[in-house]
Motif scaffolding. Structure first.
Motif, PDB file in Angstrom:
ATOM      1  N   PHE A  79       0.848  -1.191   0.000  1.00 39.07           N
ATOM      2  CA  PHE A  79       0.000   0.000   0.000  1.00 39.07           C
ATOM      3  C   PHE A  79       0.888   1.248   0.000  1.00 39.07           C
ATOM      4  O   PHE A  79       1.907   1.290   0.692  1.00 39.07           O
ATOM      5  CB  PHE A  79      -0.878   0.052   1.253  1.00 39.07           C
ATOM      6  N   PRO A  80       0.518   2.302  -0.730  1.00 38.16           N
ATOM      7  CA  PRO A  80       1.219   3.572  -0.565  1.00 38.16           C
ATOM      8  C   PRO A  80       0.905   4.159   0.806  1.00 38.16           C
ATOM      9  O   PRO A  80      -0.156   3.867   1.378  1.00 38.16           O
ATOM     10  CB  PRO A  80       0.653   4.439  -1.685  1.00 38.16           C
ATOM     11  N   PRO A  81       1.790   4.972   1.379  1.00 38.88           N
ATOM     12  CA  PRO A  81       1.504   5.582   2.682  1.00 38.88           C
ATOM     13  C   PRO A  81       0.206   6.376   2.657  1.00 38.88           C
ATOM     14  O   PRO A  81      -0.094   7.054   1.672  1.00 38.88           O
ATOM     15  CB  PRO A  81       2.718   6.490   2.920  1.00 38.88           C
ATOM     16  N   TYR A  82      -0.541   6.285   3.723  1.00 34.44           N
ATOM     17  CA  TYR A  82      -1.833   6.957   3.812  1.00 34.44           C
ATOM     18  C   TYR A  82      -1.667   8.470   3.676  1.00 34.44           C
ATOM     19  O   TYR A  82      -0.781   9.065   4.268  1.00 34.44           O
ATOM     20  CB  TYR A  82      -2.495   6.628   5.154  1.00 34.44           C
ATOM     21  N   SER A  83      -2.516   9.073   2.886  1.00 33.05           N
ATOM     22  CA  SER A  83      -2.670  10.517   2.688  1.00 33.05           C
ATOM     23  C   SER A  83      -1.631  11.152   1.778  1.00 33.05           C
ATOM     24  O   SER A  83      -1.645  12.372   1.599  1.00 33.05           O
ATOM     25  CB  SER A  83      -2.717  11.283   4.026  1.00 33.05           C
ATOM     26  N   VAL A  84      -0.723  10.354   1.168  1.00 33.65           N
ATOM     27  CA  VAL A  84       0.209  10.964   0.226  1.00 33.65           C
ATOM     28  C   VAL A  84      -0.450  11.206  -1.131  1.00 33.65           C
ATOM     29  O   VAL A  84       0.088  11.929  -1.972  1.00 33.65           O
ATOM     30  CB  VAL A  84       1.484  10.112   0.042  1.00 33.65           C
ATOM     31  N   GLY A  85      -1.595  10.587  -1.366  1.00 37.81           N
ATOM     32  CA  GLY A  85      -2.321  10.825  -2.596  1.00 37.81           C
ATOM     33  C   GLY A  85      -1.967   9.890  -3.723  1.00 37.81           C
ATOM     34  O   GLY A  85      -2.277  10.177  -4.885  1.00 37.81           O
ATOM     35  N   ALA A  86      -1.345   8.760  -3.422  1.00 44.81           N
ATOM     36  CA  ALA A  86      -0.978   7.788  -4.456  1.00 44.81           C
ATOM     37  C   ALA A  86      -2.005   6.666  -4.510  1.00 44.81           C
ATOM     38  O   ALA A  86      -2.521   6.223  -3.477  1.00 44.81           O
ATOM     39  CB  ALA A  86       0.406   7.215  -4.184  1.00 44.81           C
ATOM     40  N   ARG A  87      -2.285   6.185  -5.716  1.00 46.23           N
ATOM     41  CA  ARG A  87      -3.212   5.084  -5.892  1.00 46.23           C
ATOM     42  C   ARG A  87      -2.531   3.755  -5.597  1.00 46.23           C
ATOM     43  O   ARG A  87      -1.306   3.635  -5.633  1.00 46.23           O
ATOM     44  CB  ARG A  87      -3.745   5.074  -7.324  1.00 46.23           C
ATOM     45  N   ARG A  95       4.130  -2.490  -6.206  1.00 43.26           N
ATOM     46  CA  ARG A  95       3.962  -2.869  -4.799  1.00 43.26           C
ATOM     47  C   ARG A  95       5.317  -2.965  -4.100  1.00 43.26           C
ATOM     48  O   ARG A  95       5.454  -2.558  -2.945  1.00 43.26           O
ATOM     49  CB  ARG A  95       3.195  -4.191  -4.696  1.00 43.26           C
ATOM     50  N   ARG A  96       6.318  -3.494  -4.806  1.00 45.61           N
ATOM     51  CA  ARG A  96       7.665  -3.568  -4.211  1.00 45.61           C
ATOM     52  C   ARG A  96       8.234  -2.175  -3.989  1.00 45.61           C
ATOM     53  O   ARG A  96       8.907  -1.926  -2.988  1.00 45.61           O
ATOM     54  CB  ARG A  96       8.588  -4.385  -5.110  1.00 45.61           C
ATOM     55  N   ALA A  97       7.949  -1.272  -4.907  1.00 44.34           N
ATOM     56  CA  ALA A  97       8.454   0.098  -4.756  1.00 44.34           C
ATOM     57  C   ALA A  97       7.878   0.758  -3.508  1.00 44.34           C
ATOM     58  O   ALA A  97       8.609   1.374  -2.727  1.00 44.34           O
ATOM     59  CB  ALA A  97       8.119   0.910  -6.006  1.00 44.34           C
ATOM     60  N   PHE A 101       8.948   1.840   1.678  1.00 39.49           N
ATOM     61  CA  PHE A 101       8.601   2.784   2.738  1.00 39.49           C
ATOM     62  C   PHE A 101       8.130   2.075   4.006  1.00 39.49           C
ATOM     63  O   PHE A 101       7.938   2.729   5.042  1.00 39.49           O
ATOM     64  CB  PHE A 101       7.498   3.741   2.269  1.00 39.49           C
ATOM     65  N   ASP A 102       7.929   0.757   3.933  1.00 35.95           N
ATOM     66  CA  ASP A 102       7.386   0.035   5.083  1.00 35.95           C
ATOM     67  C   ASP A 102       8.216   0.190   6.352  1.00 35.95           C
ATOM     68  O   ASP A 102       7.651   0.387   7.439  1.00 35.95           O
ATOM     69  CB  ASP A 102       7.207  -1.451   4.743  1.00 35.95           C
ATOM     70  N   PRO A 103       9.552   0.118   6.298  1.00 39.11           N
ATOM     71  CA  PRO A 103      10.328   0.284   7.536  1.00 39.11           C
ATOM     72  C   PRO A 103      10.142   1.655   8.172  1.00 39.11           C
ATOM     73  O   PRO A 103      10.059   1.769   9.410  1.00 39.11           O
ATOM     74  CB  PRO A 103      11.778   0.075   7.080  1.00 39.11           C
ATOM     75  N   ILE A 105       7.468   3.611   7.899  1.00 40.20           N
ATOM     76  CA  ILE A 105       6.128   3.642   8.479  1.00 40.20           C
ATOM     77  C   ILE A 105       6.088   2.821   9.761  1.00 40.20           C
ATOM     78  O   ILE A 105       5.477   3.231  10.761  1.00 40.20           O
ATOM     79  CB  ILE A 105       5.102   3.121   7.457  1.00 40.20           C
ATOM     80  N   ALA A 106       6.766   1.680   9.761  1.00 37.53           N
ATOM     81  CA  ALA A 106       6.786   0.823  10.948  1.00 37.53           C
ATOM     82  C   ALA A 106       7.422   1.538  12.131  1.00 37.53           C
ATOM     83  O   ALA A 106       6.956   1.400  13.273  1.00 37.53           O
ATOM     84  CB  ALA A 106       7.529  -0.477  10.651  1.00 37.53           C
ATOM     85  N   ARG A 107       8.483   2.308  11.871  1.00 34.08           N
ATOM     86  CA  ARG A 107       9.119   3.055  12.969  1.00 34.08           C
ATOM     87  C   ARG A 107       8.167   4.086  13.552  1.00 34.08           C
ATOM     88  O   ARG A 107       8.104   4.268  14.774  1.00 34.08           O
ATOM     89  CB  ARG A 107      10.397   3.728  12.466  1.00 34.08           C
ATOM     90  N   GLY A 108       7.417   4.763  12.677  1.00 33.19           N
ATOM     91  CA  GLY A 108       6.442   5.724  13.173  1.00 33.19           C
ATOM     92  C   GLY A 108       5.349   5.066  13.997  1.00 33.19           C
ATOM     93  O   GLY A 108       4.943   5.594  15.045  1.00 33.19           O
ATOM     94  N   LEU A 109       4.871   3.915  13.545  1.00 32.89           N
ATOM     95  CA  LEU A 109       3.838   3.200  14.288  1.00 32.89           C
ATOM     96  C   LEU A 109       4.362   2.704  15.632  1.00 32.89           C
ATOM     97  O   LEU A 109       3.645   2.718  16.645  1.00 32.89           O
ATOM     98  CB  LEU A 109       3.317   2.026  13.458  1.00 32.89           C
ATOM     99  N   GLU A 110       5.618   2.269  15.650  1.00 29.21           N
ATOM    100  CA  GLU A 110       6.216   1.811  16.906  1.00 29.21           C
ATOM    101  C   GLU A 110       6.358   2.961  17.900  1.00 29.21           C
ATOM    102  O   GLU A 110       6.149   2.797  19.105  1.00 29.21           O
ATOM    103  CB  GLU A 110       7.574   1.167  16.654  1.00 29.21           C
ATOM    104  N   LEU A 111       6.720   4.137  17.388  1.00 29.58           N
ATOM    105  CA  LEU A 111       6.811   5.308  18.266  1.00 29.58           C
ATOM    106  C   LEU A 111       5.448   5.620  18.855  1.00 29.58           C
ATOM    107  O   LEU A 111       5.325   5.904  20.052  1.00 29.58           O
ATOM    108  CB  LEU A 111       7.338   6.497  17.475  1.00 29.58           C
ATOM    109  N   GLY A 112       4.411   5.556  18.023  1.00 35.00           N
ATOM    110  CA  GLY A 112       3.063   5.791  18.535  1.00 35.00           C
ATOM    111  C   GLY A 112       2.654   4.761  19.570  1.00 35.00           C
ATOM    112  O   GLY A 112       2.025   5.092  20.580  1.00 35.00           O
ATOM    113  N   ARG A 113       2.983   3.492  19.334  1.00 33.79           N
ATOM    114  CA  ARG A 113       2.665   2.442  20.300  1.00 33.79           C
ATOM    115  C   ARG A 113       3.372   2.696  21.617  1.00 33.79           C
ATOM    116  O   ARG A 113       2.783   2.542  22.703  1.00 33.79           O
ATOM    117  CB  ARG A 113       3.058   1.076  19.747  1.00 33.79           C
TER     118      ARG A 113
END
Length: 354
Positions: A79-87, A95-97, A101-103, A105-113
């Motif tokens: 999935f593209p990152p939420y709210s960047v406006g990419a389909r 999908r690989r491209a 960004f997954d790592p 995004i994962a760091r941001g989610l971990e900080l929130g957790r």
């Protein structure tokens, strides 16, 4: 079944009294817990951005549900990152491209957790092992069209896409521009574009097109700064539920509520996102085939003229929007959401034990 009204509390940061976000949550939780104790509701339902009711419910052992009043913001591999406006990418390479960004995004989610768990600890609650801790794993209701949701390899726990839950303040009919040419509604955001850039560009763009234009300032007051062409009418407010079924196209900043009204009426959109979630809504509308997306930099008279002409000429957009309207007429999102909440209150849904 008993529901408790949300309390009015003054615990949010101000310039005079700055607070860290989770300190505001902790204080609000204390106030909300008092209400939960007093009202003893069978279930607590809160918005995705409102953590205090969820934490207060958990402290008192009351089932809690989350309402997500837009598309589900949780991502998935590819999935593209939420709210960047990419389909959503169409190929494995795409999908690989985006997976690169997954790592991040994962760091941001971990900080929130981590921050949420710190707040939970201060409230006497145990830590969560999963991210997105502000979304209930007992019941999460996504209030959008399922046709706008990207397909997920695995479903999110206890999540139901119920359809749009809509409300608007009562308002009467407004006079439409005369004639029988296609009717285009210009519906700016109530929160963004305070200077009316999109509205002015839209009026100029369609001045010479064979269309009728109904445009609203959305209670911005003085309209003297706008040039209103002969084929247009500019009003201060309009009822979407009364007006959109009469339209052939809606030009908007693609806030979720406006998008839901248009699609419920079977009307495609020209999506001109101004910021944030609007970028995501525009991408979903384009992906679902119900709208033409126009990036902010192209929201000019020329850009809007071309986008409106394209949208009106593409019959597939109208057909697809009507399919969503048909779905809306065959389903009752309010009844579905109410049934799910009743099942949760009755213990019919499995609770997360983490």
């Amino acid at each position: 079944m008993r529901f408790a009204p949300a309390p009015e509390y003054h615990v949010f940061p101000t310039q005079e009294r700055p607070l860290k976000p989770y300190e505001a949550v902790r204080r609000a939780t204390g106030v909300t817990r008092e209400l939960v104790v007093a009202e003893r509701p069978d279930v607590v339902v809160s918005d995705i951005l409102t953590l205090a009711p969820a934490l207060a419910a958990e402290l008192e052992g009351v089932p809690w549900a989350t309402l997500i009043p837009h598309v589900d913001p949780r991502g998935a591999p590819g999935f593209p990152p939420y709210s960047v406006g990419a389909r959503l990418p169409r190929t494995a390479l795409g999908r690989r491209a985006w997976s690169a960004f997954d790592p991040l995004i994962a760091r941001g989610l971990e900080l929130g957790r981590s921050e949420l768990n710190e707040t939970r600890s201060r409230l006497g609650l145990g830590p969560l092992a999963h991210v997105h801790g502000g979304i209930s794993r007992q019941l999460a209701m996504v209030a959008t069209f399922p046709q706008l949701e990207y397909p997920r390899p695995e479903p999110e726990p206890a999540t139901h896409v119920v359809g749009p839950l809509q409300w608007e303040p009562p308002f009467g009919d407004v006079a439409l521009p005369p004639g029988d040419a296609p009717l285009v509604l210009v519906a700016p955001s109530t929160a963004q574009d305070r200077e009316g850039r999109m509205l002015a560009a839209a009026l100029e763009a369609m001045a010479d097109l064979p269309v009728r234009v109904l445009a609203s300032t959305n209670k911005r007051g003085d309209v003297s700064g706008h040039t209103v062409p002969a084929n247009a009418r500019l009003v201060d407010w309009v009822s979407y539920s009364r007006t959109m079924p009469l339209c052939d196209l809606v030009v908007c900043h693609v806030g979720h509520g406006t998008l839901m009204r248009a699609l419920s009426a079977g009307v495609p959109v020209v999506a001109c996102p101004a910021a944030g979630d609007m970028n995501e809504n525009a991408a979903r509308a384009a992906w679902a085939g119900v709208g033409v997306r126009l990036p902010r930099r192209l929201v000019t008279a020329r850009g809007l003229r071309l986008a409106v002409q394209r949208a009106l000429a593409d019959g597939s957009l109208r057909r697809r929007a009507r399919e969503l309207a048909t779905w809306s007429g065959q389903h009752d999102p309010v009844d579905r959401a109410a049934t799910l909440v009743e099942e949760l209150a009755a213990g019919g849904l499995v609770r997360d034990t983490n």
